[in-house]
Design a protein around this motif. Structure first.
Motif, mmCIF file in Angstrom:
data_model
loop_
_atom_site.group_PDB
_atom_site.id
_atom_site.type_symbol
_atom_site.label_atom_id
_atom_site.label_comp_id
_atom_site.label_asym_id
_atom_site.label_seq_id
_atom_site.Cartn_x
_atom_site.Cartn_y
_atom_site.Cartn_z
ATOM 1 N N LYS A 215 34.788 28.366 9.615
ATOM 2 C CA LYS A 215 34.308 29.290 10.651
ATOM 3 C C LYS A 215 34.744 30.734 10.416
ATOM 4 O O LYS A 215 34.400 31.619 11.198
ATOM 5 C CB LYS A 215 34.810 28.827 12.031
ATOM 6 N N PHE A 216 35.528 30.962 9.366
ATOM 7 C CA PHE A 216 35.936 32.346 9.101
ATOM 8 C C PHE A 216 34.848 33.056 8.296
ATOM 9 O O PHE A 216 33.859 32.460 7.901
ATOM 10 C CB PHE A 216 37.285 32.386 8.369
ATOM 11 N N LYS A 217 35.047 34.363 8.069
ATOM 12 C CA LYS A 217 34.027 35.144 7.380
ATOM 13 C C LYS A 217 34.321 35.242 5.883
ATOM 14 O O LYS A 217 35.469 35.110 5.453
ATOM 15 C CB LYS A 217 33.981 36.548 7.978
ATOM 16 N N LEU A 218 33.247 35.521 5.159
ATOM 17 C CA LEU A 218 33.366 35.593 3.703
ATOM 18 C C LEU A 218 33.045 37.006 3.220
ATOM 19 O O LEU A 218 32.066 37.606 3.645
ATOM 20 C CB LEU A 218 32.382 34.598 3.078
ATOM 21 N N ALA A 219 33.901 37.502 2.324
ATOM 22 C CA ALA A 219 33.603 38.768 1.649
ATOM 23 C C ALA A 219 33.648 38.518 0.144
ATOM 24 O O ALA A 219 34.451 37.711 -0.330
ATOM 25 C CB ALA A 219 34.628 39.830 2.036
ATOM 26 N N VAL A 220 32.777 39.184 -0.571
ATOM 27 C CA VAL A 220 32.722 39.008 -2.024
ATOM 28 C C VAL A 220 32.926 40.367 -2.689
ATOM 29 O O VAL A 220 32.247 41.343 -2.349
ATOM 30 C CB VAL A 220 31.351 38.430 -2.455
ATOM 31 N N SER A 221 33.883 40.427 -3.611
ATOM 32 C CA SER A 221 34.112 41.673 -4.347
ATOM 33 C C SER A 221 33.110 41.716 -5.487
ATOM 34 O O SER A 221 33.304 41.081 -6.524
ATOM 35 C CB SER A 221 35.541 41.706 -4.892
ATOM 36 N N LEU A 222 32.032 42.431 -5.272
ATOM 37 C CA LEU A 222 30.922 42.366 -6.225
ATOM 38 C C LEU A 222 31.041 43.449 -7.297
ATOM 39 O O LEU A 222 31.067 43.151 -8.487
ATOM 40 C CB LEU A 222 29.598 42.474 -5.452
ATOM 41 N N HIS A 223 31.053 44.682 -6.878
ATOM 42 C CA HIS A 223 31.219 45.854 -7.756
ATOM 43 C C HIS A 223 30.080 46.096 -8.742
ATOM 44 O O HIS A 223 29.904 47.223 -9.200
ATOM 45 C CB HIS A 223 32.562 45.834 -8.504
ATOM 46 N N SER A 224 29.335 45.066 -9.110
ATOM 47 C CA SER A 224 28.105 45.285 -9.881
ATOM 48 C C SER A 224 27.244 44.041 -9.750
ATOM 49 O O SER A 224 27.753 42.921 -9.717
ATOM 50 C CB SER A 224 28.404 45.550 -11.362
ATOM 51 N N ALA A 225 25.935 44.262 -9.667
ATOM 52 C CA ALA A 225 25.011 43.128 -9.600
ATOM 53 C C ALA A 225 24.269 42.977 -10.927
ATOM 54 O O ALA A 225 23.217 42.338 -10.998
ATOM 55 C CB ALA A 225 24.045 43.318 -8.440
ATOM 56 N N ILE A 226 24.845 43.562 -11.978
ATOM 57 C CA ILE A 226 24.257 43.435 -13.325
ATOM 58 C C ILE A 226 25.303 42.744 -14.204
ATOM 59 O O ILE A 226 26.436 43.223 -14.341
ATOM 60 C CB ILE A 226 23.890 44.832 -13.891
ATOM 61 N N ASP A 227 24.907 41.602 -14.775
ATOM 62 C CA ASP A 227 25.890 40.749 -15.457
ATOM 63 C C ASP A 227 26.751 41.457 -16.501
ATOM 64 O O ASP A 227 27.976 41.352 -16.470
ATOM 65 C CB ASP A 227 25.200 39.541 -16.109
ATOM 66 N N ASN A 228 26.114 42.175 -17.436
ATOM 67 C CA ASN A 228 26.959 42.721 -18.510
ATOM 68 C C ASN A 228 27.917 43.797 -18.008
ATOM 69 O O ASN A 228 29.048 43.928 -18.506
ATOM 70 C CB ASN A 228 26.126 43.194 -19.722
ATOM 71 N N ILE A 229 27.491 44.516 -16.973
ATOM 72 C CA ILE A 229 28.401 45.531 -16.416
ATOM 73 C C ILE A 229 29.540 44.840 -15.664
ATOM 74 O O ILE A 229 30.716 45.159 -15.830
ATOM 75 C CB ILE A 229 27.635 46.497 -15.478
ATOM 76 N N ARG A 230 29.174 43.838 -14.850
ATOM 77 C CA ARG A 230 30.224 43.141 -14.084
ATOM 78 C C ARG A 230 31.222 42.481 -15.031
ATOM 79 O O ARG A 230 32.434 42.530 -14.801
ATOM 80 C CB ARG A 230 29.597 42.122 -13.133
ATOM 81 N N THR A 231 30.710 41.875 -16.123
ATOM 82 C CA THR A 231 31.618 41.225 -17.072
ATOM 83 C C THR A 231 32.552 42.249 -17.729
ATOM 84 O O THR A 231 33.720 41.949 -17.998
ATOM 85 C CB THR A 231 30.806 40.459 -18.142
ATOM 86 N N SER A 232 32.056 43.468 -17.940
ATOM 87 C CA SER A 232 32.920 44.446 -18.604
ATOM 88 C C SER A 232 34.068 44.901 -17.694
ATOM 89 O O SER A 232 35.124 45.278 -18.188
ATOM 90 C CB SER A 232 32.099 45.648 -19.093
ATOM 91 N N ILE A 233 33.890 44.839 -16.383
ATOM 92 C CA ILE A 233 34.982 45.269 -15.490
ATOM 93 C C ILE A 233 35.709 44.084 -14.832
ATOM 94 O O ILE A 233 36.845 44.209 -14.397
ATOM 95 C CB ILE A 233 34.463 46.250 -14.403
ATOM 96 N N MET A 234 35.010 42.940 -14.768
ATOM 97 C CA MET A 234 35.615 41.721 -14.213
ATOM 98 C C MET A 234 35.315 40.594 -15.214
ATOM 99 O O MET A 234 34.369 39.817 -15.029
ATOM 100 C CB MET A 234 35.001 41.402 -12.834
ATOM 101 N N PRO A 235 36.105 40.509 -16.279
ATOM 102 C CA PRO A 235 35.763 39.632 -17.408
ATOM 103 C C PRO A 235 35.491 38.160 -17.053
ATOM 104 O O PRO A 235 34.687 37.512 -17.732
ATOM 105 C CB PRO A 235 36.967 39.768 -18.336
#
Ligand code: SAH
Length: 347
Positions: A215-235
């Motif tokens: 019943k609690f809320k969910l937050a997602v640390s996204l920072h990029s919605a493009i795979d190769n960019i997200r992988t470069s900052i969040m491996p």
């Protein structure tokens, strides 16, 4: 004589505590009393349990310990934010933060000592993950901040975010047990709607949470919605791709009907173009969403820099035009290294 290590009494459920008293030829009811002291009243010692006989307290002393956290150091920011350095029973340290606003007091708590993820922009990522926190260690952080809120701001704690050190979904069972205690009338009795668990996105665990209809809320640390960019900052994104993450979030929404919050920092030259914001809109439009644009808190030599106001405005305009709620978050507690991504046991 071999000294056996005494068990932490708060690892016991209420039923186990009742059974302990039965096994000692006492009444099961005694278990309820002790349980209330341990959780609702946060007793630090058996001697504090004044309605329990001296003999029984000694019996508890002989069998158990209460592994309580200790606030080793408290720092106050000029904006009112408080950071606690919390010492655990094995002398490891984690940090938790109290963030006051006009109407709320929010506790930002840690779920692990260090972090096993490797986000390039986060100071906690530089600490090795030493271990998971136990449910009572998470609970105690909340109690400590609730006490500080009453003392310094004359009001109880109103909200909790799991945005301190660690990845809560990699310590899933203990985080859920802690939330159970925090929300139970036998604990702090807080509403789960005032609790947000923030994750960098572990699809399997998001599905599990959805199945358990939390019943609690969910937050997602996204920072990029493009795979190769997200992988470069969040491996770790290489293993938990955006396709998997999104599918798990769709599942979460189908089960909980609970709006998802995305945390997002816009950095110069990394995710500050039209293509980036379009990808974000596309990623989150399947369900009611809110994007928190967080200010970047520099942690190093300048590899990451906050994007220009023009880029931030482009994000805000585009998101709003697409019916996505967006807020721009100012940092709090920067002067004492208490802001997002700065928790690193520096002092
Ligand atoms: N592991 C969880 C819980 C940590 S929350 C998660 O990733 O969600 C901490 C938040 O601060 C996350 O949204 C994280 O991405 C963000 N953050 C990390 N480093 C930061 C920094 N230097 N400046 C601003 N935000 C940062």
């Amino acid at each position: 004589m071999v000294q056996t290590k005494k068990k932490d009494i708060r690892a016991l459920t209420k039923d186990q505590l009742r059974d302990f008293f039965l096994s000692q030829g006492d009444k099961a009811f005694r278990g309820n009393q002790v349980y209330e002291w341990l959780w609702q009243k946060s007793a630090h010692s058996f001697d504090a349990m004044t309605n329990i006989s001296k003999q029984t307290r000694q019996q508890l002393e002989d069998n158990f310990v209460i592994n309580h956290i200790k606030v080793d150091q408290m720092q106050r920011s000029k904006d009112g934010t408080i950071k606690n350095a919390v010492r655990l029973h094995d002398d490891l340290i984690v940090e938790s933060v109290l963030i006051p606003t006009k109407t709320r007091t929010t506790a930002c708590v840690s779920s692990q000592v260090g972090c096993s993820l490797d986000c390039k922009f986060c100071a906690t990522a530089r600490l090795k993950r030493m271990r998971n926190l136990n449910p009572d260690e998470i609970y105690d952080q909340v109690v400590a901040i609730d006490n500080e809120s009453r003392l310094y701001f004359d009001r109880p704690l109103s909200n909790i975010v799991f945005m301190g050190m660690g990845e809560p979904l990699m310590n899933y069972n203990n985080v859920l047990k802690a939330i159970d205690k925090i929300t139970s009338s036998e604990g702090l009795g807080m509403s789960p709607k005032r609790i947000t668990v923030s994750t960098s996105g572990v699809p399997k665990m998001i599905r599990k949470m959805a199945d358990e209809e939390v019943k609690f809320k969910l937050a997602v640390s996204l920072h990029s919605a493009i795979d190769n960019i997200r992988t470069s900052i969040m491996p770790f994104n290489a293993n938990f791709t955006l396709t998997d993450l999104r599918a798990s979030l769709e599942y979460w929404y189908s089960k909980t009907k609970s709006r998802i919050t995305y945390e997002y920092v816009v950095w110069k030259g990394i995710n500050d173009t039209r293509k980036d914001v379009d990808a974000l809109v596309d990623f989150c439009k399947f369900a009611p969403s809110k994007v928190n644009l967080i200010e970047y808190n520099p942690i190093d030599d300048g590899a990451f820099q906050q994007a220009s106001n023009t880029a931030i405005d482009m994000y805000v305009d585009t998101l709003e035009r697409n019916g996505i709620v967006v807020t721009v978050r100012r940092s709090r507690g920067k002067d004492i290294d208490a802001a997002c991504g700065q928790l690193a046991n520096k002092s």
